[in-house]
Motif scaffolding. Structure first.
Motif, PDB file in Angstrom:
ATOM      1  N   CYS A  24       1.057  -1.338  -0.345  1.00 19.41           N
ATOM      2  CA  CYS A  24       0.169   0.500   0.271  1.00 19.41           C
ATOM      3  C   CYS A  24       0.596   1.319   0.299  1.00 19.41           C
ATOM      4  O   CYS A  24       1.856   1.044   0.392  1.00 19.41           O
ATOM      5  CB  CYS A  24      -1.116  -0.083   1.289  1.00 19.41           C
ATOM      6  SG  CYS A  24       0.060   0.097   2.740  1.00 19.41           S
ATOM      7  N   LYS A  25      -0.076   2.517  -0.329  1.00 22.24           N
ATOM      8  CA  LYS A  25       0.873   3.484  -0.538  1.00 22.24           C
ATOM      9  C   LYS A  25       0.314   4.668   0.893  1.00 22.24           C
ATOM     10  O   LYS A  25      -0.502   4.727   1.362  1.00 22.24           O
ATOM     11  CB  LYS A  25       0.506   4.782  -1.999  1.00 22.24           C
ATOM     12  CG  LYS A  25       0.587   3.878  -3.307  1.00 22.24           C
ATOM     13  CD  LYS A  25       0.532   4.558  -4.602  1.00 22.24           C
ATOM     14  CE  LYS A  25       1.289   4.028  -5.931  1.00 22.24           C
ATOM     15  NZ  LYS A  25       0.347   4.808  -7.005  1.00 22.24           N
ATOM     16  N   VAL A  26       1.959   5.101   1.132  1.00 23.62           N
ATOM     17  CA  VAL A  26       1.434   5.869   2.367  1.00 23.62           C
ATOM     18  C   VAL A  26       1.598   7.025   2.285  1.00 23.62           C
ATOM     19  O   VAL A  26       2.746   7.555   1.682  1.00 23.62           O
ATOM     20  CB  VAL A  26       2.084   5.837   3.815  1.00 23.62           C
ATOM     21  CG1 VAL A  26       2.554   6.263   4.952  1.00 23.62           C
ATOM     22  CG2 VAL A  26       2.448   3.448   4.068  1.00 23.62           C
ATOM     23  N   ALA A  27       0.564   8.312   2.342  1.00 24.58           N
ATOM     24  CA  ALA A  27       1.010   9.404   1.944  1.00 24.58           C
ATOM     25  C   ALA A  27       1.338   9.817   3.708  1.00 24.58           C
ATOM     26  O   ALA A  27       0.662  10.193   4.038  1.00 24.58           O
ATOM     27  CB  ALA A  27      -0.142  10.409   1.638  1.00 24.58           C
TER      28      ALA A  27
ATOM     29  N   LYS B 122      -2.853   7.745   4.965  1.00 30.83           N
ATOM     30  CA  LYS B 122      -2.253   9.253   5.257  1.00 30.83           C
ATOM     31  C   LYS B 122      -1.626   9.462   6.679  1.00 30.83           C
ATOM     32  O   LYS B 122      -2.917   9.040   8.159  1.00 30.83           O
ATOM     33  CB  LYS B 122      -3.792   9.902   4.781  1.00 30.83           C
ATOM     34  CG  LYS B 122      -4.350  10.008   3.952  1.00 30.83           C
ATOM     35  CD  LYS B 122      -5.723  10.464   3.716  1.00 30.83           C
ATOM     36  CE  LYS B 122      -6.192   9.723   2.333  1.00 30.83           C
ATOM     37  NZ  LYS B 122      -6.996   8.908   2.875  1.00 30.83           N
ATOM     38  N   ILE B 123      -0.854  10.344   6.744  1.00 27.48           N
ATOM     39  CA  ILE B 123      -0.281  10.317   7.832  1.00 27.48           C
ATOM     40  C   ILE B 123       0.080  12.437   7.608  1.00 27.48           C
ATOM     41  O   ILE B 123       1.027  12.176   7.033  1.00 27.48           O
ATOM     42  CB  ILE B 123       1.051   9.890   8.665  1.00 27.48           C
ATOM     43  CG1 ILE B 123       1.698   8.317   7.831  1.00 27.48           C
ATOM     44  CG2 ILE B 123       2.135   9.947   9.549  1.00 27.48           C
ATOM     45  CD1 ILE B 123       0.305   7.180   8.809  1.00 27.48           C
ATOM     46  N   VAL B 124      -0.110  12.911   8.803  1.00 26.19           N
ATOM     47  CA  VAL B 124      -0.473  14.349   8.890  1.00 26.19           C
ATOM     48  C   VAL B 124       0.857  14.265  10.470  1.00 26.19           C
ATOM     49  O   VAL B 124       0.567  14.320  11.742  1.00 26.19           O
ATOM     50  CB  VAL B 124      -1.836  14.838   9.403  1.00 26.19           C
ATOM     51  CG1 VAL B 124      -1.078  16.653   9.294  1.00 26.19           C
ATOM     52  CG2 VAL B 124      -2.091  14.478   8.178  1.00 26.19           C
TER      53      VAL B 124
ATOM     54  N   VAL C 219      -8.006  10.515   8.036  1.00 28.48           N
ATOM     55  CA  VAL C 219      -6.948  10.655   7.603  1.00 28.48           C
ATOM     56  C   VAL C 219      -6.438   9.483   8.571  1.00 28.48           C
ATOM     57  O   VAL C 219      -7.329   8.615   9.681  1.00 28.48           O
ATOM     58  CB  VAL C 219      -5.424  11.704   8.170  1.00 28.48           C
ATOM     59  CG1 VAL C 219      -5.697  12.601   7.662  1.00 28.48           C
ATOM     60  CG2 VAL C 219      -5.806  11.871  10.175  1.00 28.48           C
ATOM     61  N   SER C 220      -5.664   8.321   8.660  1.00 31.90           N
ATOM     62  CA  SER C 220      -4.664   7.469   9.233  1.00 31.90           C
ATOM     63  C   SER C 220      -3.954   7.683  10.235  1.00 31.90           C
ATOM     64  O   SER C 220      -4.386   7.453  12.121  1.00 31.90           O
ATOM     65  CB  SER C 220      -3.885   6.418   9.003  1.00 31.90           C
ATOM     66  OG  SER C 220      -4.372   6.437   7.693  1.00 31.90           O
ATOM     67  N   VAL C 221      -3.237   9.007  10.905  1.00 31.04           N
ATOM     68  CA  VAL C 221      -2.595   9.602  12.237  1.00 31.04           C
ATOM     69  C   VAL C 221      -2.560  10.555  11.857  1.00 31.04           C
ATOM     70  O   VAL C 221      -2.079  11.807  10.917  1.00 31.04           O
ATOM     71  CB  VAL C 221      -1.183   8.605  11.969  1.00 31.04           C
ATOM     72  CG1 VAL C 221      -0.807   9.313  13.196  1.00 31.04           C
ATOM     73  CG2 VAL C 221      -1.107   7.275  12.462  1.00 31.04           C
ATOM     74  N   LEU C 222      -2.357  11.304  12.707  1.00 31.88           N
ATOM     75  CA  LEU C 222      -2.781  12.981  13.268  1.00 31.88           C
ATOM     76  C   LEU C 222      -1.594  13.141  14.528  1.00 31.88           C
ATOM     77  O   LEU C 222      -2.522  12.492  15.727  1.00 31.88           O
ATOM     78  CB  LEU C 222      -3.478  13.556  13.339  1.00 31.88           C
ATOM     79  CG  LEU C 222      -2.975  15.178  13.151  1.00 31.88           C
ATOM     80  CD1 LEU C 222      -3.627  16.801  12.960  1.00 31.88           C
ATOM     81  CD2 LEU C 222      -3.052  15.360  14.857  1.00 31.88           C
TER      82      LEU C 222
ATOM     83  N   THR D  54      -8.264  -0.861   5.478  1.00 31.50           N
ATOM     84  CA  THR D  54      -9.626   0.546   5.306  1.00 31.50           C
ATOM     85  C   THR D  54      -8.721   1.822   5.715  1.00 31.50           C
ATOM     86  O   THR D  54      -8.786   3.004   6.172  1.00 31.50           O
ATOM     87  CB  THR D  54     -10.259  -0.055   6.770  1.00 31.50           C
ATOM     88  OG1 THR D  54      -9.452   0.138   7.822  1.00 31.50           O
ATOM     89  CG2 THR D  54     -10.980  -1.215   6.776  1.00 31.50           C
ATOM     90  N   GLY D  55      -7.300   1.713   6.509  1.00 31.84           N
ATOM     91  CA  GLY D  55      -6.713   3.045   7.040  1.00 31.84           C
ATOM     92  C   GLY D  55      -6.577   3.162   7.769  1.00 31.84           C
ATOM     93  O   GLY D  55      -6.210   4.367   8.416  1.00 31.84           O
TER      94      GLY D  55
END
Ligand SMILES: [Fe+2]
Ligand SMILES: [Fe+2]
Length: 259
Positions: free
Chosen positions: A108-111, A146-148, A169-172, A246-247
């Protein structure tokens, strides 16, 4: 997918300790992607290509920054040429570098997106409006994870952003204040969250700086050069366990390791 986020690496103490223990942590927890905030990693202040190289060769996939991103001129070109070193995405258009990158891990791709707060900080574009636009972009939509890194001063702005992005997003995780908070959690709609990851550097310090200098600054209010102090180190961060399909984040483990 396990993502390890490491809090602000400060100076040589932080760099050396990171190199010493990051490989072991990655192995022990089965880390797939490692993100390190490096905005204070250079001795003297800021971040340099040399300190970036040290962080990458210690095992980081992406380096994020913040308000100290442009303190050193030698970084300007490096931001433009190395896509895995980020500056906050809400800096004005035309500033060197970029604020997001996609790490392709095959399955998978992680932004990874670097964003900065504006409460008691530089007046950048509104982070709430900017992140909406970023998440709408086709390139980012394609990434399940998606990680912020939200680099901000106040706990309220960081917690508000956490709830604002919950389920989107997955993580902040927060950075910048250099003191780890104990509020790691998975929010209601599946976003892994912590207000601040904390710092990686000298433990007996004021955010990495020699306490004497900071005491004098508060006491006399005279201009002072904030030199990093060497000594016993600490590494602070969080491991986020994310469901690839699911992310959503399933668990957050807070890490604090002393020398
Ligand atoms: Fe910092
Ligand atoms: Fe900062």
């Amino acid at each position: 997918m396990k993502v390890f986020a490491v809090g602000d690496v400060v100076g040589t103490s932080g760099l050396e300790f990171l190199r010493k223990i990051l490989p072991n942590i990655k192995q022990e927890y089965g880390v797939d992607v490692c993100i390190v905030n490096g905005e204070n990693s250079a001795d003297g202040n800021g971040i340099t290509p040399v300190s970036c190289e040290h962080i990458f060769t210690s095992g980081a996939d992406v380096i994020t920054t913040g308000n100290h991103a442009y303190r050193r001129k030698e970084m300007y070109e490096f931001f433009d040429t190395n896509e895995f070193v980020l500056r906050p995405i809400n800096f004005p258009e035309g500033t060197p570098g970029r604020g997001r990158v996609i790490v392709d891990k095959g399955i998978c791709k992680v932004a990874v997106i670097n964003l900065m707060g504006t409460m008691f900080m530089d007046p950048l574009d509104n982070p709430f409006s900017v992140i909406d636009k970023v998440l709408e972009s086709e390139e980012i939509k394609k990434c399940k994870i998606k990680i912020v890194d939200f680099h901000a001063e106040t706990t309220s702005e960081k917690r508000a952003m956490g709830f604002y992005l919950d389920g989107r997003v997955s993580v902040l995780f927060g950075t910048h204040t250099h003191v780890q908070t104990a509020d790691e959690q998975v929010l209601e709609n599946g976003t892994g969250y912590i207000t601040d990851l904390g710092m990686t550097g000298t433990f007996n310090s004021v955010l990495g700086v020699n306490p004497k200098i900071v005491i004098d600054k508060f006491k006399y209010n005279m201009p002072a050069r904030f030199d990093w102090i060497r000594g016993e180190s600490i590494l602070c961060g969080c491991i986020f366990d994310i469901d690839d399909k699911t992310g959503n984040c399933m668990a957050v483990t807070r890490i604090q390791i002393k020398e």
